[in-house]
Enzyme design. Structure first.
Site, PDB file in Angstrom:
ATOM      1  N   GLU A 179     -50.108 -43.540  51.980  1.00  0.00           N
ATOM      2  CA  GLU A 179     -49.336 -44.785  52.073  1.00  0.00           C
ATOM      3  C   GLU A 179     -48.057 -44.733  51.242  1.00  0.00           C
ATOM      4  OE1 GLU A 179     -52.505 -44.607  51.115  1.00  0.00           O
ATOM      5  OE2 GLU A 179     -53.746 -45.777  52.481  1.00  0.00           O
TER       6      GLU A 179
ATOM      7  N   GLY B 198     -47.850 -41.963  45.673  1.00  0.00           N
ATOM      8  CA  GLY B 198     -47.155 -41.117  44.690  1.00  0.00           C
ATOM      9  C   GLY B 198     -45.810 -41.707  44.314  1.00  0.00           C
TER      10      GLY B 198
ATOM     11  N   GLY C 239     -52.467 -35.438  48.425  1.00  0.00           N
ATOM     12  CA  GLY C 239     -51.117 -34.871  48.410  1.00  0.00           C
ATOM     13  C   GLY C 239     -50.162 -36.021  48.188  1.00  0.00           C
ATOM     14  N   HIS C 240     -49.608 -36.126  46.988  1.00  0.00           N
ATOM     15  CA  HIS C 240     -48.753 -37.260  46.641  1.00  0.00           C
ATOM     16  C   HIS C 240     -47.316 -36.774  46.480  1.00  0.00           C
ATOM     17  CE1 HIS C 240     -52.442 -39.594  44.904  1.00  0.00           C
ATOM     18  NE2 HIS C 240     -52.569 -39.279  46.177  1.00  0.00           N
TER      19      HIS C 240
ATOM     20  N   ARG D 160     -51.070 -31.238  58.875  1.00  0.00           N
ATOM     21  CA  ARG D 160     -51.517 -31.722  60.190  1.00  0.00           C
ATOM     22  C   ARG D 160     -50.701 -32.940  60.617  1.00  0.00           C
ATOM     23  NH1 ARG D 160     -57.813 -32.732  59.079  1.00  0.00           N
ATOM     24  NH2 ARG D 160     -56.963 -33.328  57.068  1.00  0.00           N
ATOM     25  N   PRO D 161     -50.404 -33.070  61.946  1.00  0.00           N
ATOM     26  CA  PRO D 161     -49.719 -34.295  62.385  1.00  0.00           C
ATOM     27  C   PRO D 161     -50.628 -35.500  62.118  1.00  0.00           C
ATOM     28  CG  PRO D 161     -50.126 -32.793  64.235  1.00  0.00           C
ATOM     29  CD  PRO D 161     -50.712 -32.153  63.029  1.00  0.00           C
TER      30      PRO D 161
ATOM     31  N   GLY E 229     -54.997 -43.363  53.620  1.00  0.00           N
ATOM     32  CA  GLY E 229     -54.289 -42.401  52.775  1.00  0.00           C
ATOM     33  C   GLY E 229     -52.843 -42.231  53.179  1.00  0.00           C
TER      34      GLY E 229
ATOM     35  N   THR F 288     -60.114 -31.821  54.671  1.00  0.00           N
ATOM     36  CA  THR F 288     -58.973 -31.002  54.246  1.00  0.00           C
ATOM     37  C   THR F 288     -59.414 -29.573  53.924  1.00  0.00           C
ATOM     38  OG1 THR F 288     -59.308 -31.643  51.948  1.00  0.00           O
ATOM     39  CG2 THR F 288     -57.780 -33.001  53.242  1.00  0.00           C
TER      40      THR F 288
ATOM     41  N   GLY G 160     -37.489 -46.012  52.216  1.00  0.00           N
ATOM     42  CA  GLY G 160     -37.122 -44.603  52.142  1.00  0.00           C
ATOM     43  C   GLY G 160     -37.987 -43.927  51.098  1.00  0.00           C
TER      44      GLY G 160
HETATM   45  P1  GDP Z   1     -49.512 -40.614  49.175  1.00  0.00           P
HETATM   46  O1  GDP Z   1     -50.586 -39.631  49.466  1.00  0.00           O
HETATM   47  O2  GDP Z   1     -49.983 -42.021  49.332  1.00  0.00           O
HETATM   48  O3  GDP Z   1     -48.832 -40.412  47.849  1.00  0.00           O
HETATM   49  O4  GDP Z   1     -48.394 -40.397  50.307  1.00  0.00           O
HETATM   50  P2  GDP Z   1     -47.833 -38.989  50.847  1.00  0.00           P
HETATM   51  O5  GDP Z   1     -46.888 -38.443  49.849  1.00  0.00           O
HETATM   52  O6  GDP Z   1     -48.925 -38.106  51.309  1.00  0.00           O
HETATM   53  O7  GDP Z   1     -47.108 -39.447  52.180  1.00  0.00           O
HETATM   54  C1  GDP Z   1     -46.077 -40.369  52.187  1.00  0.00           C
HETATM   55  C2  GDP Z   1     -44.833 -39.719  52.812  1.00  0.00           C
HETATM   56  O8  GDP Z   1     -43.889 -40.721  53.126  1.00  0.00           O
HETATM   57  C3  GDP Z   1     -44.113 -38.778  51.857  1.00  0.00           C
HETATM   58  O9  GDP Z   1     -43.468 -37.786  52.614  1.00  0.00           O
HETATM   59  C4  GDP Z   1     -43.104 -39.676  51.181  1.00  0.00           C
HETATM   60  O10 GDP Z   1     -41.964 -38.980  50.676  1.00  0.00           O
HETATM   61  C5  GDP Z   1     -42.712 -40.577  52.322  1.00  0.00           C
HETATM   62  N1  GDP Z   1     -42.350 -41.960  51.961  1.00  0.00           N
HETATM   63  C6  GDP Z   1     -42.894 -42.768  51.008  1.00  0.00           C
HETATM   64  N2  GDP Z   1     -42.378 -44.008  51.098  1.00  0.00           N
HETATM   65  C7  GDP Z   1     -41.510 -43.989  52.125  1.00  0.00           C
HETATM   66  C8  GDP Z   1     -40.697 -45.007  52.739  1.00  0.00           C
HETATM   67  O11 GDP Z   1     -40.674 -46.171  52.353  1.00  0.00           O
HETATM   68  N3  GDP Z   1     -39.939 -44.599  53.827  1.00  0.00           N
HETATM   69  C9  GDP Z   1     -39.961 -43.315  54.285  1.00  0.00           C
HETATM   70  N4  GDP Z   1     -39.206 -43.012  55.355  1.00  0.00           N
HETATM   71  N5  GDP Z   1     -40.719 -42.361  53.725  1.00  0.00           N
HETATM   72  C10 GDP Z   1     -41.480 -42.703  52.666  1.00  0.00           C
HETATM   73  P1  IMO Z   2     -53.905 -38.946  49.678  1.00  0.00           P
HETATM   74  O1  IMO Z   2     -54.285 -39.165  48.228  1.00  0.00           O
HETATM   75  C1  IMO Z   2     -55.103 -38.730  53.838  1.00  0.00           C
HETATM   76  C2  IMO Z   2     -59.183 -37.356  54.668  1.00  0.00           C
HETATM   77  C3  IMO Z   2     -59.265 -36.062  55.437  1.00  0.00           C
HETATM   78  C4  IMO Z   2     -60.543 -36.333  56.213  1.00  0.00           C
HETATM   79  C5  IMO Z   2     -61.411 -37.074  55.210  1.00  0.00           C
HETATM   80  C6  IMO Z   2     -62.405 -36.187  54.473  1.00  0.00           C
HETATM   81  O2  IMO Z   2     -52.795 -37.974  49.859  1.00  0.00           O
HETATM   82  O3  IMO Z   2     -53.694 -40.248  50.357  1.00  0.00           O
HETATM   83  P2  IMO Z   2     -62.090 -34.428  52.512  1.00  0.00           P
HETATM   84  O4  IMO Z   2     -61.308 -33.161  52.428  1.00  0.00           O
HETATM   85  O5  IMO Z   2     -61.703 -35.437  51.474  1.00  0.00           O
HETATM   86  O6  IMO Z   2     -63.578 -34.205  52.528  1.00  0.00           O
HETATM   87  O7  IMO Z   2     -61.739 -35.048  53.960  1.00  0.00           O
HETATM   88  O8  IMO Z   2     -60.517 -37.646  54.284  1.00  0.00           O
HETATM   89  N1  IMO Z   2     -58.363 -37.306  53.426  1.00  0.00           N
HETATM   90  C7  IMO Z   2     -57.121 -37.778  53.334  1.00  0.00           C
HETATM   91  N2  IMO Z   2     -56.320 -38.319  54.267  1.00  0.00           N
HETATM   92  N3  IMO Z   2     -54.691 -38.662  52.554  1.00  0.00           N
HETATM   93  C8  IMO Z   2     -55.508 -38.162  51.596  1.00  0.00           C
HETATM   94  O9  IMO Z   2     -55.194 -38.203  50.298  1.00  0.00           O
HETATM   95  C9  IMO Z   2     -56.772 -37.649  51.981  1.00  0.00           C
HETATM   96  N4  IMO Z   2     -57.778 -37.065  51.316  1.00  0.00           N
HETATM   97  C10 IMO Z   2     -58.758 -36.872  52.203  1.00  0.00           C
HETATM   98  O10 IMO Z   2     -58.158 -35.882  56.276  1.00  0.00           O
HETATM   99  O11 IMO Z   2     -60.268 -37.202  57.285  1.00  0.00           O
HETATM  100 MG    MG Z   3     -50.946 -37.983  50.708  1.00  0.00          MG
END
Ligand code: GDP
Ligand code: IMO
Ligand code: MG
Length: 425
Positions: free
Chosen positions: A14, A17, A40-41, A302-303, A12, A128, A415
């Protein structure tokens, strides 16, 4: 396009979003198929940061339909909060649609998620706590409440009272916790249902008709392959199918409607929550990557645990999704490291090598990663405007991964913004 799925290949976060937001410029429709507000995207547009949990990441465009499919579990107050938050920032929800078959996350699911985690103690999953697992449990037990019920107060009162009674028995008798007040919950949720009613539409029909008319439909994966209930690191997984196959069941379309499957990875690996993580860096380098990459959960804060790129994980994702292309995000946080490691195999305690991601976590726990070390790169690569602008060592790293995983890389992320995504020729 026309039918394009975007999935996460690791654990997750990656940057799905961001990629959805970019690909959505060419799409007519963006559709979520599974998961809930555990996702969380992040979309960064014009310096503004949007964190989306249930609303599809195409919402920033005025002319795209944004659909939430049958396989998604919906927390009504959470969704309304998200809609209101977007509206207050000038982002319209007029083109949002919700499938009536989608299940409703109820307050007892949130409570049972927390009680279950506490009861597991040191063996917790690290969920979560958004009630996702307990909501899917009710769906499969066939006592769940759906959006269809939520928007029909007379039906909802009867069904919610019935399920609420069962849940209160579990809460009080198994967990010894004070029961919830079903009447209060029911009235609150009916009020949410009245607000959500205007969004309800058959997402299977809408998606099918759009695809048949030759429109571009983008399916937005949430979570990722190693969190898949079957293909992931069970039991440290979520409760849905975040893989390409899950899109068909979660939306109600057939696999012949899909043309492309795009897998998103980070140039390294992160994980939130518990479970095995062979390439985890519990070191200064791990902290460096966390700091550089801002690796803190979008939903829970969370970290994130950090580690090197793991080719076994990515090859597993390529196989189970029938991937057609790979996007490598977050290359920039690796800038400044002397050498960059890539895990190419796992070594078992008996010295033998594993090349395919193991089925059981017990088989992963005893393994040590086998690494190749690549030269590092330095400088602010987020300023690069094209793939050719990247330092040679950076391009070599991308092309090494492409070869190792045997899947073409179409884009790289340097970025968080739209303009920080470079198309790889
Ligand atoms: P998702 O759940 O796959 O949509 O990803 P998240 O939004 O939870 O986490 C990705 C984080 O990395 C977000 O804070 C984005 O703004 C950031 N991000 C995405 N692509 C890049 C990248 O290529 N470089 C950097 N530095 N940040 C990025
Ligand atoms: P996105 O779409 C990262 C993880 C939780 C936990 C496990 C089970 O933003 O990539 P849950 O609440 O689904 O029963 O938790 O899955 N987890 C994620 N980790 N990104 C997510 O979504 C996640 N959605 C669930 O941290 O380890
Ligand atoms: Mg996410």
């Amino acid at each position: 396009m026309p039918g394009t799925i975007v999935v996460g290949l690791q654990w997750g976060d990656e940057g799905k979003g961001k990629i959805i937001d970019i690909l959505a410029s060419q799409a007519d429709m963006v559709v979520r198929s599974q998961g809930g507000n555990n996702a969380g995207h992040t979309v960064v547009n014009g310096g503004e940061v949007y964190k989306l949990h249930l609303v599809p990441s195409g919402i920033l465009y005025k002319d795209k339909d944004c659909l939430i499919g049958a396989g998604v579990v919906i927390d009504p107050p959470g969704l309304l909060e998200e809609i209101d938050g977007m509206e207050s920032r000038g982002v319209s929800s007029a083109r949002l649609k919700i499938d009536p078959r989608a299940h409703v996350v109820m307050p007892w699911h949130l409570l049972l998620d927390a009680l279950g985690e506490e009861a597991r103690g040191a063996g917790d999953i690290g969920t979560t706590r958004r009630g996702i697992g307990p909501c899917y449990m009710d769906k499969y037990e066939r006592i769940g409440l759906r959006i269809y019920d939520l928007v029909r107060p007379e039906i909802f009162r009867v069904k919610a009272a019935r399920t609420g009674l069962i849940k209160n028995n579990i809460i009080a008798k198994i967990y010894n916790h004070p029961p919830l007040d079903p009447d209060e919950i029911i009235e609150k949720y009916i009020a949410c249902g009245q607000r959500l009613a205007s969004y309800v539409a058959d997402v299977s029909v809408l998606s099918y008709e759009a695809l048949k008319a030759g429109k571009n439909v983008l399916f937005e994966g949430a979570q990722a392959c190693l969190l898949d209930i079957d293909m992931g690191t069970y039991p440290y997984v979520t409760s849905s199918h975040p893989i390409a196959g899950g899109v068909c069941t979660g939306v109600g379309i057939g696999p012949t409607m899909i043309n492309k499957v795009v897998g998103v990875v980070k140039a390294y690996t992160t994980r939130v929550g518990k479970g095995p993580f062979p390439t985890e860096l519990d070191s200064e380098t791990g902290e460096f990557i966390r700091r550089q990459g801002g690796e803190y959960g979008t939903t829970t804060g969370r970290p994130r645990r950090t580690g090197w790129f793991d080719a076994l994980i990515v090859r597993h994702g390529i196989r189970i999704n029938g991937l057609t292309e790979l996007v490598i995000n977050k290359l920039d946080p690796l800038s400044g490291l002397k050498g960059i490691k890539v895990c190419v195999a796992y070594k078992k305690p008996d010295g033998s090598l594993i090349n395919d991601y193991p089925a059981a976590v017990e088989d992963i726990f005893g393994c040590t990663p086998v690494y190749e070390v690549l030269p590092g790169f330095s400088g602010d690569i987020s300023r690069c405007k094209s793939y050719a602008d990247l330092p040679k060592a950076c391009r070599d790293y991308v092309e090494y991964i492409e070869k190792l995983c045997a899947c073409p890389v179409s884009m790289v992320g340097v970025g968080a913004s739209r303009e920080n995504v470079l198309v790889k020729p």
